[in-house]
Scaffold this motif. Sequence first.
Motif, PDB file in Angstrom:
ATOM      1  N   ILE A  65      17.805   9.286   2.583  1.00 53.08           N
ATOM      2  CA  ILE A  65      16.376   9.211   2.215  1.00 53.08           C
ATOM      3  C   ILE A  65      15.979  10.456   1.420  1.00 53.08           C
ATOM      4  CG2 ILE A  65      14.011   9.194   3.137  1.00 53.08           C
ATOM      5  CD1 ILE A  65      15.208   7.628   5.585  1.00 53.08           C
ATOM      6  N   VAL A  66      16.478  11.602   1.854  1.00 54.95           N
ATOM      7  CA  VAL A  66      16.195  12.886   1.189  1.00 54.95           C
ATOM      8  C   VAL A  66      17.529  13.448   0.720  1.00 54.95           C
ATOM      9  CG1 VAL A  66      15.181  15.176   1.457  1.00 54.95           C
ATOM     10  CG2 VAL A  66      14.293  13.261   2.809  1.00 54.95           C
ATOM     11  N   GLU A  67      17.758  13.414  -0.583  1.00 55.56           N
ATOM     12  CA  GLU A  67      19.096  13.716  -1.100  1.00 55.56           C
ATOM     13  C   GLU A  67      19.311  15.207  -1.353  1.00 55.56           C
ATOM     14  OE1 GLU A  67      20.061  11.198  -4.436  1.00 55.56           O
ATOM     15  OE2 GLU A  67      19.182   9.439  -3.461  1.00 55.56           O
ATOM     16  N   ALA A  82      17.009  23.378   1.615  1.00 57.97           N
ATOM     17  CA  ALA A  82      15.695  22.841   1.256  1.00 57.97           C
ATOM     18  C   ALA A  82      15.471  21.404   1.743  1.00 57.97           C
ATOM     19  CB  ALA A  82      15.466  22.952  -0.251  1.00 57.97           C
ATOM     20  N   PRO A  83      16.412  20.477   1.493  1.00 59.81           N
ATOM     21  CA  PRO A  83      16.143  19.098   1.925  1.00 59.81           C
ATOM     22  C   PRO A  83      16.014  18.952   3.431  1.00 59.81           C
ATOM     23  CG  PRO A  83      18.407  19.333   1.090  1.00 59.81           C
ATOM     24  CD  PRO A  83      17.686  20.588   0.740  1.00 59.81           C
ATOM     25  N   THR A  84      16.601  19.872   4.179  1.00 58.63           N
ATOM     26  CA  THR A  84      16.548  19.741   5.641  1.00 58.63           C
ATOM     27  C   THR A  84      15.131  19.977   6.177  1.00 58.63           C
ATOM     28  OG1 THR A  84      17.073  22.046   6.225  1.00 58.63           O
ATOM     29  CG2 THR A  84      18.925  20.588   5.707  1.00 58.63           C
ATOM     30  N   HIS A  85      14.316  20.757   5.447  1.00 57.97           N
ATOM     31  CA  HIS A  85      12.916  20.928   5.854  1.00 57.97           C
ATOM     32  C   HIS A  85      12.169  19.595   5.792  1.00 57.97           C
ATOM     33  CE1 HIS A  85      12.792  25.353   6.073  1.00 57.97           C
ATOM     34  NE2 HIS A  85      13.589  25.366   5.027  1.00 57.97           N
ATOM     35  N   VAL A  86      12.398  18.850   4.703  1.00 60.83           N
ATOM     36  CA  VAL A  86      11.696  17.572   4.536  1.00 60.83           C
ATOM     37  C   VAL A  86      12.167  16.566   5.579  1.00 60.83           C
ATOM     38  CG1 VAL A  86      11.157  15.701   2.942  1.00 60.83           C
ATOM     39  CG2 VAL A  86      11.389  18.038   2.080  1.00 60.83           C
ATOM     40  N   ARG A  87      13.485  16.522   5.816  1.00 60.73           N
ATOM     41  CA  ARG A  87      14.006  15.610   6.850  1.00 60.73           C
ATOM     42  C   ARG A  87      13.356  15.906   8.210  1.00 60.73           C
ATOM     43  NH1 ARG A  87      19.948  16.914   4.535  1.00 60.73           N
ATOM     44  NH2 ARG A  87      19.744  15.644   2.645  1.00 60.73           N
ATOM     45  N   ALA A  88      13.202  17.193   8.506  1.00 57.49           N
ATOM     46  CA  ALA A  88      12.594  17.570   9.795  1.00 57.49           C
ATOM     47  C   ALA A  88      11.173  17.020   9.905  1.00 57.49           C
ATOM     48  CB  ALA A  88      12.592  19.087   9.937  1.00 57.49           C
ATOM     49  N   SER A  89      10.382  17.158   8.840  1.00 63.41           N
ATOM     50  CA  SER A  89       8.996  16.682   8.905  1.00 63.41           C
ATOM     51  C   SER A  89       8.888  15.160   8.872  1.00 63.41           C
ATOM     52  CB  SER A  89       8.162  17.297   7.772  1.00 63.41           C
ATOM     53  OG  SER A  89       7.720  18.596   8.137  1.00 63.41           O
ATOM     54  N   LEU A  90       9.887  14.468   8.320  1.00 61.53           N
ATOM     55  CA  LEU A  90       9.861  13.006   8.378  1.00 61.53           C
ATOM     56  C   LEU A  90       9.991  12.525   9.827  1.00 61.53           C
ATOM     57  CD1 LEU A  90      11.982  11.909   5.283  1.00 61.53           C
ATOM     58  CD2 LEU A  90       9.499  11.770   5.559  1.00 61.53           C
ATOM     59  N   MET A  91      10.791  13.230  10.624  1.00 63.18           N
ATOM     60  CA  MET A  91      10.855  12.909  12.056  1.00 63.18           C
ATOM     61  C   MET A  91       9.617  13.454  12.765  1.00 63.18           C
ATOM     62  SD  MET A  91      13.513  11.012  12.685  1.00 63.18           S
ATOM     63  CE  MET A  91      12.871  10.182  11.202  1.00 63.18           C
ATOM     64  N   GLY A  92       9.179  14.666  12.357  1.00 63.34           N
ATOM     65  CA  GLY A  92       7.957  15.243  12.921  1.00 63.34           C
ATOM     66  C   GLY A  92       8.238  16.368  13.886  1.00 63.34           C
TER      67      GLY A  92
ATOM     68  N   ALA B  60       7.226  17.296  -4.276  1.00 66.53           N
ATOM     69  CA  ALA B  60       8.136  16.565  -5.159  1.00 66.53           C
ATOM     70  C   ALA B  60       8.958  15.540  -4.387  1.00 66.53           C
ATOM     71  CB  ALA B  60       9.060  17.550  -5.881  1.00 66.53           C
ATOM     72  N   ALA B  61       9.403  15.912  -3.202  1.00 70.09           N
ATOM     73  CA  ALA B  61      10.267  15.010  -2.426  1.00 70.09           C
ATOM     74  C   ALA B  61       9.514  13.751  -2.007  1.00 70.09           C
ATOM     75  CB  ALA B  61      10.820  15.730  -1.191  1.00 70.09           C
ATOM     76  N   LEU B  62       8.277  13.901  -1.555  1.00 70.75           N
ATOM     77  CA  LEU B  62       7.527  12.706  -1.139  1.00 70.75           C
ATOM     78  C   LEU B  62       7.294  11.766  -2.313  1.00 70.75           C
ATOM     79  CD1 LEU B  62       6.449  11.978   1.768  1.00 70.75           C
ATOM     80  CD2 LEU B  62       7.190  14.354   1.509  1.00 70.75           C
ATOM     81  N   GLU B  63       7.143  12.325  -3.537  1.00 68.86           N
ATOM     82  CA  GLU B  63       6.982  11.470  -4.714  1.00 68.86           C
ATOM     83  C   GLU B  63       8.291  10.772  -5.098  1.00 68.86           C
ATOM     84  OE1 GLU B  63       5.011  13.623  -7.853  1.00 68.86           O
ATOM     85  OE2 GLU B  63       3.218  13.984  -6.646  1.00 68.86           O
ATOM     86  N   ARG B  64       9.426  11.345  -4.662  1.00 65.62           N
ATOM     87  CA  ARG B  64      10.708  10.681  -4.897  1.00 65.62           C
ATOM     88  C   ARG B  64      11.003   9.635  -3.819  1.00 65.62           C
ATOM     89  NH1 ARG B  64      14.807  12.858  -8.084  1.00 65.62           N
ATOM     90  NH2 ARG B  64      14.171  14.629  -9.351  1.00 65.62           N
ATOM     91  N   ILE B  65      10.647   9.955  -2.575  1.00 62.52           N
ATOM     92  CA  ILE B  65      10.936   9.029  -1.467  1.00 62.52           C
ATOM     93  C   ILE B  65      10.135   7.737  -1.635  1.00 62.52           C
ATOM     94  CG2 ILE B  65      10.719   8.703   1.044  1.00 62.52           C
ATOM     95  CD1 ILE B  65      11.087  11.816   1.268  1.00 62.52           C
ATOM     96  N   VAL B  66       8.876   7.870  -2.037  1.00 61.53           N
ATOM     97  CA  VAL B  66       7.988   6.720  -2.252  1.00 61.53           C
ATOM     98  C   VAL B  66       7.598   6.747  -3.720  1.00 61.53           C
ATOM     99  CG1 VAL B  66       5.849   5.584  -1.539  1.00 61.53           C
ATOM    100  CG2 VAL B  66       7.116   7.008   0.100  1.00 61.53           C
ATOM    101  N   GLU B  67       8.128   5.803  -4.497  1.00 59.24           N
ATOM    102  CA  GLU B  67       7.983   5.883  -5.950  1.00 59.24           C
ATOM    103  C   GLU B  67       6.702   5.204  -6.454  1.00 59.24           C
ATOM    104  OE1 GLU B  67      11.558   4.608  -7.926  1.00 59.24           O
ATOM    105  OE2 GLU B  67      12.848   5.642  -6.485  1.00 59.24           O
TER     106      GLU B  67
END
Lengths: 132, 132, 132
Positions: A65-67, A82-92, B60-67
């Motif tokens: 989901i987050v490459e 960097a991508p691991t921060h976004v993955r963490a917030s997607l779970m919450g 940027a990541a959220l704009e990539r995850i949901v296009e």
Amino acid sequence: MREIRLRTERRSQLVDITREVRDAVAGVPGSAVLVFVPHTTAGVTVNEHADPAVARDFEAALERIVEDGWPWQHVEPGEENAPTHVRASLMGPSVVVPLREDESLGLGTWQGVFFCEFDGPRDRRVHVTVLQ
Amino acid sequence: MREIRLRTERRSQLVDITREVRDAVAGVPGSAVLVFVPHTTAGVTVNEHADPAVARDFEAALERIVEDGWPWQHVEPGEENAPTHVRASLMGPSVVVPLREDESLGLGTWQGVFFCEFDGPRDRRVHVTVLQ
Amino acid sequence: MREIRLRTERRSQLVDITREVRDAVAGVPGSAVLVFVPHTTAGVTVNEHADPAVARDFEAALERIVEDGWPWQHVEPGEENAPTHVRASLMGPSVVVPLREDESLGLGTWQGVFFCEFDGPRDRRVHVTVLQ
């Protein structure tokens, strides 16, 4: 606020902490339990813990989901997380689980609480708080 | 329930509201703080606020995850914000942060609370409630 | 802890349960309401319920964010639901909504509470708990 400590072993790893959460709140009266992760590259969720393959699927799915290969601005020499921060917030960072009248955790039949590591292996903590 | 007001400046923008949340609950005894966003194209998360590049990476990541280019049904003339609703819910409408015994916010060393704008610029509100 | 029961009709389906949540907590004094889903292939979120197209957009978007065709390890004969677990956790198992001083739900103008089905049709439950 009680603290659970754990050691993760892989970069992405969902760790079942249901028993630790249950032990941390045993005998404390209240209406619900707050599980909070004080880290920025790890999160928490509730999902199936009967089949361990579900946790493995989460690890692979979040990496899809987050490459890793997207252009990232948060780049520290030797630390490409960097991508691991976004993955963490997607779970919450937090989940709240109700308590039953007998003070047991109000989880569904198949549910467990998972610590969601995305930048391991690391020593990690989880904060557990009973709410009234 | 206390209210924080803010003005966002960009379409997607994570705004660090840690200090505002801390001020809103200062001196109020309790076990945890609920941060709730009463909007449908904005959310809230907790993540790193030491390096501002992390917030930019989220945008940027959220704009990539949901296009933007996916086929969307919620289309209002002059308002193309359908994907921003989904981005908001991926971050979530609420987070709960524990309070320490000295009543300070129980955030980790690198953590801050972020208002997550996905359909700015707009005037926005955040509701902060202390739980017992 | 009060229980809401519902029946979903499609594989992916966001169901507006705002009224049911409101009824479940009517007259119960407190600071906030915890809405918790005790299932592993369904979640809960808060988003726009004025235009039903928003819910339909969520259903399609979650199926795009987490693809059925990815390699999945959690495969049971006759039950191909691995991606639905991840979709559920992206929405999350719990949301907490503040209560106003008049005890009404502190939702924004356009917000509703949605049960997020990803592996329907099924009979489902939602747990609602008032926090102090």
